[in-house]
Write a protein that holds these residues in place. Sequence first.
Motif, short mmCIF file in Angstrom:
data_model
loop_
_atom_site.label_atom_id
_atom_site.label_comp_id
_atom_site.label_asym_id
_atom_site.label_seq_id
_atom_site.Cartn_x
_atom_site.Cartn_y
_atom_site.Cartn_z
N THR A 134 15.80 2.03 -2.40
CA THR A 134 15.94 0.73 -2.74
C THR A 134 15.41 0.14 -3.93
OG1 THR A 134 16.16 0.77 -0.16
CG2 THR A 134 15.63 -1.53 -1.54
N ILE A 135 14.11 0.47 -4.18
CA ILE A 135 13.38 0.08 -5.51
C ILE A 135 14.03 0.62 -6.64
CG2 ILE A 135 11.21 0.45 -6.64
CD1 ILE A 135 9.55 1.00 -3.69
N GLU A 136 14.43 1.80 -6.59
CA GLU A 136 15.57 2.13 -7.83
C GLU A 136 16.82 1.14 -7.95
OE1 GLU A 136 15.97 6.45 -8.44
OE2 GLU A 136 14.45 6.68 -6.75
N ALA A 137 17.40 1.08 -6.87
CA ALA A 137 18.65 0.36 -6.91
C ALA A 137 18.31 -1.05 -7.36
CB ALA A 137 19.18 0.38 -5.68
N VAL A 138 17.36 -1.88 -7.04
CA VAL A 138 16.96 -3.07 -7.28
C VAL A 138 16.49 -3.04 -8.82
CG1 VAL A 138 15.33 -4.83 -7.01
CG2 VAL A 138 16.52 -3.92 -5.06
N LYS A 174 0.78 -1.13 -0.12
CA LYS A 174 -0.03 -0.02 -0.11
C LYS A 174 0.83 1.27 -0.16
CE LYS A 174 -3.57 2.37 2.47
NZ LYS A 174 -4.47 2.43 3.40
N VAL A 175 0.52 2.22 -0.81
CA VAL A 175 1.40 3.44 -0.99
C VAL A 175 0.24 4.48 0.14
CG1 VAL A 175 2.05 5.36 -2.23
CG2 VAL A 175 2.39 3.06 -3.43
N VAL A 176 1.14 5.18 0.86
CA VAL A 176 0.80 5.97 1.73
C VAL A 176 1.46 7.24 1.55
CG1 VAL A 176 0.16 4.26 3.76
CG2 VAL A 176 2.55 5.30 3.50
N HIS A 232 6.20 5.00 0.64
CA HIS A 232 6.06 6.32 0.04
C HIS A 232 6.30 6.58 -1.23
CE1 HIS A 232 6.89 7.42 4.53
NE2 HIS A 232 5.47 7.41 4.48
N ALA A 233 6.78 5.54 -2.03
CA ALA A 233 7.49 5.65 -3.18
C ALA A 233 6.72 5.54 -4.59
CB ALA A 233 8.63 4.78 -3.37
N ARG A 234 5.41 6.21 -4.46
CA ARG A 234 4.74 6.35 -5.60
C ARG A 234 5.20 6.58 -6.82
NH1 ARG A 234 -0.54 5.88 -6.33
NH2 ARG A 234 -1.10 6.09 -4.16
#
Length: 120
Positions: A68-72, A16-18, A30-32
């Motif tokens: 982290t999402i960007e690095a992966v 879930k994005v908050v 928070h990474a929408r």
Amino acid sequence: MSKGRLDALLDGLGIKVVPVYRRRAAAQSHARGTMHEIRNQYGDGHLVFVLRCIKQTKNNRDELWSETIEAVSDILSQRTDWAIERAGDVLDAFDHIPLGVLRGKAVAAVRGRYGQPFEP
């Protein structure tokens, strides 16, 4: 895919994005914007695999930070064959990669470079 469709995709992954003004809980991010950019550049399948590498591994499931999402994503975009030919091996490998520790070191390095004190 609109904002609502991104949320539907994330719902299927249990994410879930908050809003950034709310504290994140487990399986929240928070990474929408980051996820939207990755999806636009590489597609839904890539984004799903990136998020699975984080969320569906025992030690990293709460590391849904934009960095982290960007690095992966960066790593997996260089090795597209991994998602096709070795997805299980990749997910197993992520069980042993301490993404939180690596993110902390990267943030500390950036802060140090700009003269900001490290905050654990």
